[in-house]
Scaffold this motif. Sequence first.
Motif, short mmCIF file in Angstrom:
data_model
loop_
_atom_site.label_atom_id
_atom_site.label_comp_id
_atom_site.label_asym_id
_atom_site.label_seq_id
_atom_site.Cartn_x
_atom_site.Cartn_y
_atom_site.Cartn_z
N UNK A 1 10.01 20.79 -7.41
CA UNK A 1 10.98 19.92 -8.10
C UNK A 1 11.61 18.92 -7.13
N UNK A 2 10.82 18.45 -6.18
CA UNK A 2 11.31 17.48 -5.21
C UNK A 2 10.63 16.14 -5.35
N UNK A 3 10.84 15.29 -4.36
CA UNK A 3 10.28 13.94 -4.37
C UNK A 3 9.90 13.55 -2.95
N UNK A 4 8.78 12.85 -2.81
CA UNK A 4 8.33 12.38 -1.51
C UNK A 4 8.05 10.89 -1.61
N UNK A 5 8.38 10.15 -0.54
CA UNK A 5 8.12 8.72 -0.51
C UNK A 5 7.86 8.29 0.92
N UNK A 6 7.14 7.21 1.05
CA UNK A 6 6.81 6.63 2.35
C UNK A 6 7.51 5.29 2.44
N UNK A 7 8.36 5.13 3.48
CA UNK A 7 9.19 3.94 3.62
C UNK A 7 8.85 3.22 4.93
N UNK A 8 9.00 1.90 4.92
CA UNK A 8 8.76 1.15 6.17
C UNK A 8 9.93 1.30 7.13
N UNK A 9 9.65 1.17 8.42
CA UNK A 9 10.67 1.25 9.47
C UNK A 9 10.65 -0.06 10.25
N UNK B 1 0.81 -1.22 0.00
CA UNK B 1 0.00 0.00 0.00
C UNK B 1 0.84 1.26 0.00
N UNK B 2 2.15 1.14 0.18
CA UNK B 2 3.01 2.33 0.29
C UNK B 2 3.01 3.14 -1.00
N UNK B 3 2.89 2.47 -2.15
CA UNK B 3 2.97 3.18 -3.43
C UNK B 3 1.67 3.89 -3.79
N UNK B 4 0.58 3.58 -3.09
CA UNK B 4 -0.73 4.14 -3.47
C UNK B 4 -1.24 5.20 -2.50
N UNK B 5 -0.57 5.37 -1.37
CA UNK B 5 -1.11 6.27 -0.36
C UNK B 5 -1.05 7.74 -0.78
N UNK B 6 -0.24 8.07 -1.81
CA UNK B 6 -0.14 9.46 -2.27
C UNK B 6 -1.19 9.80 -3.31
N UNK C 1 -9.98 4.20 9.99
CA UNK C 1 -10.08 4.77 11.33
C UNK C 1 -9.86 6.28 11.27
N UNK C 2 -10.41 7.01 12.17
CA UNK C 2 -10.19 8.44 12.24
C UNK C 2 -11.09 9.21 11.29
N UNK C 3 -10.77 10.50 11.16
CA UNK C 3 -11.59 11.41 10.34
C UNK C 3 -10.90 11.81 9.05
N UNK C 4 -9.90 11.09 8.63
CA UNK C 4 -9.19 11.43 7.40
C UNK C 4 -10.07 11.30 6.17
N UNK C 5 -9.66 12.02 5.11
CA UNK C 5 -10.44 11.99 3.86
C UNK C 5 -9.61 11.53 2.67
N UNK C 6 -8.36 11.12 2.89
CA UNK C 6 -7.54 10.59 1.80
C UNK C 6 -6.92 11.65 0.92
N UNK C 7 -6.80 12.89 1.44
CA UNK C 7 -6.19 13.96 0.63
C UNK C 7 -4.89 14.49 1.21
N UNK C 8 -4.57 14.13 2.46
CA UNK C 8 -3.39 14.70 3.11
C UNK C 8 -2.10 14.43 2.36
N UNK C 9 -1.82 13.15 2.08
CA UNK C 9 -0.58 12.82 1.38
C UNK C 9 -0.62 13.23 -0.08
N UNK C 10 -1.81 13.27 -0.69
CA UNK C 10 -1.91 13.78 -2.07
C UNK C 10 -1.52 15.25 -2.13
#
Length: 494
Positions: A469-477, A436-441, A450-459
């Motif tokens: 001109x940058x790049x963002x990614x979500x990585x596991x820890x 799911x890491x590649x689709x959350x953006x 859960x919670x009140x999120x609407x699916x737009x924060x990471x977008x």
Amino acid sequence: MSNAAPSLHRQLFIWLLMPQVVLWLAAALFTYKLAEHYTNAAIDASLSQTSRTLARQVKPLDNGLFIDFPRAAQDILEADPSDRVLYTVSMPPGQFILGNRNLPALPKNAKPVYGEPYFYDGTLAAVDAASDTDAEPHSMGKKSASRSQPVRLRVAALLLRYGTAHSPDSPGQSMLVQVARSSTNREALAGQILLDTVLPLSALMALMTIIVWGGVRTGLKPLALLQRQVEGRAANDLTPIKIDAAPPEVRSLALAMNSLLVEVNHNVVAQKRFISDAAHQLRTPLAGLKSQTELALLDAKDPELRARLQLVHSSATRSAHLVNQLLSLARAEPESASQQARQKFDLSQMAREITTEMVPRALAAGVDLGFESPDLGASKPVRGFESLLREALVNLIDNAIRYAGRGASVTVRVYAQANQILLEVEDNGPGLPESELAHVFERFVRATHDGTGCGLGLAIVREIVERHAGRVQLLPVQPHGALARVELPAAGQG
């Protein structure tokens, strides 16, 4: 298979070069024919003189012909050792007197005039020299060396009368003198003239080709300038294209594109105004709805009524959050970003301030929020829209607090790496599956309900980072958690 049209440079160059090639071939052919004509004229003059000289050596007598062909006459015919000279003296219709028996006969359609040489081309068949010449000294044995292949000849035939005419029906006898030279020298001379002419023509054609190519490039330079203006601008740049000194054809294209850009800009402005007005209009009633439900919850005693009011309050809270996110997304769009001014600021300082501001929110959620910088005290300057990057960092921290869970810790850090500034928000919560890491953006994609999120924060975060001109990614820890990493070019690098 690509259906793209060929290059305009190539088409113009080919169509301008084709006439030059045709003219070059025509000039080469004309030059060769002209050279052949003049070499034939020179050889014909020589053969004419030789045939008359040879005819004077054969003198008619009352009872026949007297042949006076001294060695000096043979030397005249043999003056050019590189050229083959052959001759025949005969009495039509076919009575051979002396010379070479195998010279090509007059063409069937030939109509020679008495006393005037008649010229024609022929081929001498490959025969042995000993069998095709007279045995007399005038047979030119030295010139009649053995041949192994047919020889092309240029022949002069001189038809003469001799003897006394007895009646109109019997005008006397005829004598045919034929002198021939090999066409080798003639062809070599014509080829040399052709070569001496074609080489300068080829050099001239190469020079003309270079000039034509330069002219095509110069003529199409406004198109290249237009291409650079269109390719070099940002996606959010809808300013008109500037081509002041362009020819009418390119100016018309630029004007058409400018008209289209103006219409697109009008539509974008109208859309932006509508989104902004609609969001602002929704904010007030939603804020009032939240306030009224909060007051109603304080006065409500019935458990069922309180449960229903709580659902209304949650829906109002989620709707208000969605409106705020939509406004943030609208501000992050290229068209909106183009209206803001880029500035240089310290990303590390901004991250420290935002982290401090969000500590109460983290404490309320039971999360330990902190900030660290590996090279504390060092400046982290970037150039961009400070308000948008602030919005992106708020979304990242809010996302981490919202989904890390109570008892988790969230760490914000900023550091430099080569020519980039890295901004990280790390939590030790449950994290996300790698699938799911590649689709959350993507917009309206939620990893959890859960919670009140609407699916737009990471977008919103991705839209803002890409504007810089940058790049963002979500990585596991490991062993669990998530790391949101933003890479931005340092000031002066992009």
